[in-house]
Write a protein that holds these residues in place. Structure first.
Motif, mmCIF file in Angstrom:
data_model
loop_
_atom_site.group_PDB
_atom_site.id
_atom_site.type_symbol
_atom_site.label_atom_id
_atom_site.label_comp_id
_atom_site.label_asym_id
_atom_site.label_seq_id
_atom_site.Cartn_x
_atom_site.Cartn_y
_atom_site.Cartn_z
ATOM 1 N N ILE A 19 0.864 -1.181 0.000
ATOM 2 C CA ILE A 19 0.000 0.000 0.000
ATOM 3 C C ILE A 19 0.897 1.226 0.000
ATOM 4 O O ILE A 19 2.082 1.150 0.352
ATOM 5 C CB ILE A 19 -0.939 0.022 1.231
ATOM 6 N N GLY A 20 0.323 2.353 -0.377
ATOM 7 C CA GLY A 20 1.128 3.562 -0.476
ATOM 8 C C GLY A 20 1.463 4.172 0.870
ATOM 9 O O GLY A 20 2.626 4.245 1.273
ATOM 10 N N ASP A 21 0.453 4.609 1.584
ATOM 11 C CA ASP A 21 0.642 5.249 2.883
ATOM 12 C C ASP A 21 -0.119 4.474 3.956
ATOM 13 O O ASP A 21 -1.016 3.675 3.653
ATOM 14 C CB ASP A 21 0.139 6.697 2.847
ATOM 15 N N LEU A 22 0.245 4.756 5.185
ATOM 16 C CA LEU A 22 -0.480 4.129 6.290
ATOM 17 C C LEU A 22 -1.923 4.624 6.309
ATOM 18 O O LEU A 22 -2.165 5.834 6.239
ATOM 19 C CB LEU A 22 0.184 4.467 7.623
ATOM 20 N N GLY B 199 -10.381 -4.291 12.280
ATOM 21 C CA GLY B 199 -10.885 -5.007 11.114
ATOM 22 C C GLY B 199 -10.760 -4.193 9.837
ATOM 23 O O GLY B 199 -10.379 -4.720 8.780
ATOM 24 N N ASP B 200 -11.065 -2.901 9.923
ATOM 25 C CA ASP B 200 -10.934 -2.033 8.744
ATOM 26 C C ASP B 200 -9.486 -1.963 8.266
ATOM 27 O O ASP B 200 -9.213 -1.982 7.053
ATOM 28 C CB ASP B 200 -11.431 -0.623 9.082
ATOM 29 N N LEU B 201 -8.560 -1.878 9.228
ATOM 30 C CA LEU B 201 -7.150 -1.786 8.859
ATOM 31 C C LEU B 201 -6.667 -3.081 8.216
ATOM 32 O O LEU B 201 -5.948 -3.061 7.204
ATOM 33 C CB LEU B 201 -6.319 -1.459 10.102
ATOM 34 N N LEU B 202 -7.067 -4.206 8.780
ATOM 35 C CA LEU B 202 -6.682 -5.485 8.176
ATOM 36 C C LEU B 202 -7.303 -5.646 6.791
ATOM 37 O O LEU B 202 -6.712 -6.255 5.895
ATOM 38 C CB LEU B 202 -7.113 -6.639 9.090
ATOM 39 N N TRP B 203 -8.487 -5.116 6.626
ATOM 40 C CA TRP B 203 -9.144 -5.163 5.312
ATOM 41 C C TRP B 203 -8.267 -4.514 4.246
ATOM 42 O O TRP B 203 -8.189 -4.981 3.108
ATOM 43 C CB TRP B 203 -10.491 -4.457 5.411
ATOM 44 N N ARG B 204 -7.592 -3.446 4.625
ATOM 45 C CA ARG B 204 -6.789 -2.688 3.666
ATOM 46 C C ARG B 204 -5.425 -3.325 3.405
ATOM 47 O O ARG B 204 -4.850 -3.120 2.337
ATOM 48 C CB ARG B 204 -6.591 -1.258 4.158
ATOM 49 N N SER C 89 -4.504 -6.773 4.213
ATOM 50 C CA SER C 89 -4.423 -8.231 4.183
ATOM 51 C C SER C 89 -5.477 -8.799 3.246
ATOM 52 O O SER C 89 -6.679 -8.587 3.441
ATOM 53 C CB SER C 89 -4.610 -8.804 5.592
ATOM 54 N N ALA C 90 -5.026 -9.537 2.251
ATOM 55 C CA ALA C 90 -5.960 -10.155 1.309
ATOM 56 C C ALA C 90 -6.794 -11.236 1.987
ATOM 57 O O ALA C 90 -7.977 -11.409 1.681
ATOM 58 C CB ALA C 90 -5.185 -10.757 0.135
ATOM 59 N N SER C 91 -6.196 -11.956 2.924
ATOM 60 C CA SER C 91 -6.942 -13.018 3.606
ATOM 61 C C SER C 91 -8.086 -12.441 4.422
ATOM 62 O O SER C 91 -9.152 -13.052 4.550
ATOM 63 C CB SER C 91 -6.008 -13.824 4.511
ATOM 64 N N THR C 92 -7.894 -11.242 4.970
ATOM 65 C CA THR C 92 -8.970 -10.608 5.731
ATOM 66 C C THR C 92 -10.137 -10.237 4.831
ATOM 67 O O THR C 92 -11.301 -10.338 5.216
ATOM 68 C CB THR C 92 -8.440 -9.345 6.441
ATOM 69 N N VAL C 93 -9.835 -9.822 3.599
ATOM 70 C CA VAL C 93 -10.901 -9.511 2.643
ATOM 71 C C VAL C 93 -11.757 -10.747 2.391
ATOM 72 O O VAL C 93 -12.990 -10.679 2.340
ATOM 73 C CB VAL C 93 -10.295 -8.987 1.323
ATOM 74 N N VAL C 94 -11.098 -11.899 2.263
ATOM 75 C CA VAL C 94 -11.824 -13.147 2.038
ATOM 76 C C VAL C 94 -12.725 -13.462 3.225
ATOM 77 O O VAL C 94 -13.887 -13.853 3.069
ATOM 78 C CB VAL C 94 -10.833 -14.308 1.784
ATOM 79 N N VAL C 95 -12.183 -13.277 4.448
ATOM 80 C CA VAL C 95 -12.974 -13.558 5.649
ATOM 81 C C VAL C 95 -14.204 -12.662 5.695
ATOM 82 O O VAL C 95 -15.324 -13.114 5.958
ATOM 83 C CB VAL C 95 -12.106 -13.370 6.916
ATOM 84 N N PHE C 96 -14.016 -11.382 5.432
ATOM 85 C CA PHE C 96 -15.140 -10.449 5.463
ATOM 86 C C PHE C 96 -16.170 -10.792 4.386
ATOM 87 O O PHE C 96 -17.373 -10.666 4.590
ATOM 88 C CB PHE C 96 -14.636 -9.009 5.263
ATOM 89 N N PHE C 97 -15.683 -11.226 3.230
ATOM 90 C CA PHE C 97 -16.591 -11.489 2.117
ATOM 91 C C PHE C 97 -17.445 -12.725 2.376
ATOM 92 O O PHE C 97 -18.644 -12.743 2.105
ATOM 93 C CB PHE C 97 -15.785 -11.665 0.822
ATOM 94 N N PHE C 98 -16.807 -13.771 2.900
ATOM 95 C CA PHE C 98 -17.529 -15.023 3.105
ATOM 96 C C PHE C 98 -18.154 -15.136 4.496
ATOM 97 O O PHE C 98 -18.868 -16.098 4.769
ATOM 98 C CB PHE C 98 -16.586 -16.214 2.873
ATOM 99 N N ALA C 99 -17.875 -14.206 5.369
ATOM 100 C CA ALA C 99 -18.461 -14.235 6.719
ATOM 101 C C ALA C 99 -19.019 -12.861 7.060
ATOM 102 O O ALA C 99 -18.468 -12.131 7.883
ATOM 103 C CB ALA C 99 -17.412 -14.661 7.744
#
Length: 246
Positions: free
Chosen positions: A131-134, A180-185, A187-197
């Motif tokens: 990612i570019g910036d924090l 959770g929002d930060l991990l969403w940005r 971590s790809a695995s977190t996106v999967v968790v949010f999408f399927f759960a």
């Protein structure tokens, strides 16, 4: 300067007395006070003995610390015996108190670890140029993680555990969402968790409220118990003064 007035002796004596206050915590006020008085008298006699023989303050402090370490198992055995001999209600309160403290410490450590993990992942994502910036969510996550760490430290001390339980409510209620929002940005695995759960957000909110209620209940319990213990201590002190005047 006599050994009893030296800085090493005073530091050693304070440490031993703190240990005594710790292992007599929660016991009936008269039992704890008698044990503390006994230890204070023993320290005084040891210091008087050292002064008569010209023992240095540093040596006296070493002897006191060595005696405390050697006697620690006996102190714990003494406490266990007093707990077993206590009223069943008191015994239950002591064990429940220990379990409650351990439970809140686990929560505090878990939220501290969660916040630390999320922050490390965010920094690593920036370093690796994923990612570019924090993200802006880093700030609330860092603040709430610091509060969880502060709560952990406060819970370790009996005098400050009420404050620790109250401080812990803040990260317990507020940390999961920005984490959770930060991990969403980052971590790809977190996106999967949010999408399927999709139920995760609701479950996290329910868990946060439940844990916050536990923290508040613990603080209320300790505050009530602290007031009752202080009242019993005042009664015991009054009775001892009355007996000494007879």
């Amino acid at each position: 300067m006599s050994a009893a007035r030296s800085a090493p002796y005073r530091r050693a004596a304070r440490g031993v007395l703190r240990w005594c206050f710790w292992y007599t915590r929660g016991l009936p006020a008269d039992v704890a006070a008698d044990r503390q008085d006994e230890l204070a008298s023993d320290l005084h006699e040891h210091a008087e003995w050292a002064a008569e023989r010209g023992v240095s303050g540093a040596r006296l402090a070493r002897e006191i610390r060595f005696r405390a370490l050697r006697g620690a198992p006996a102190d714990l055995a003494w406490r266990a015996a007093r707990v077993r001999a206590a009223d069943p209600v008191v015994r239950f309160e002591l064990r429940a108190d220990a379990a409650l403290t351990a439970f809140l410490l686990v929560i505090a450590v878990a939220f501290t670890a969660l916040g630390g993990f999320v922050l490390v992942r965010a920094v690593r994502a920036v370093v690796r140029e994923d990612i570019g910036d924090l993200p802006s969510a880093v700030v609330p996550v860092a603040v709430l993680t610091a509060l969880a760490l502060a709560a952990t430290v406060l819970l370790l001390r009996r005098r400050s555990r009420i404050a620790g339980a109250l401080v812990l409510i803040v990260p317990v209620v507020l940390l999961l969402q920005p984490a959770g929002d930060l991990l969403w940005r980052v971590s790809a695995s977190t996106v999967v968790v949010f999408f399927f759960a999709p139920w995760w957000t609701t479950a996290a909110a329910i868990a946060s409220v439940g844990l916050a209620v536990c923290c508040l209940a613990a603080a209320a319990h300790w505050w009530t118990r602290q007031r009752r213990t202080a009242r019993l201590a005042r009664v015991a002190l009054t009775e001892r003064k009355a007996l000494s005047n007879v």
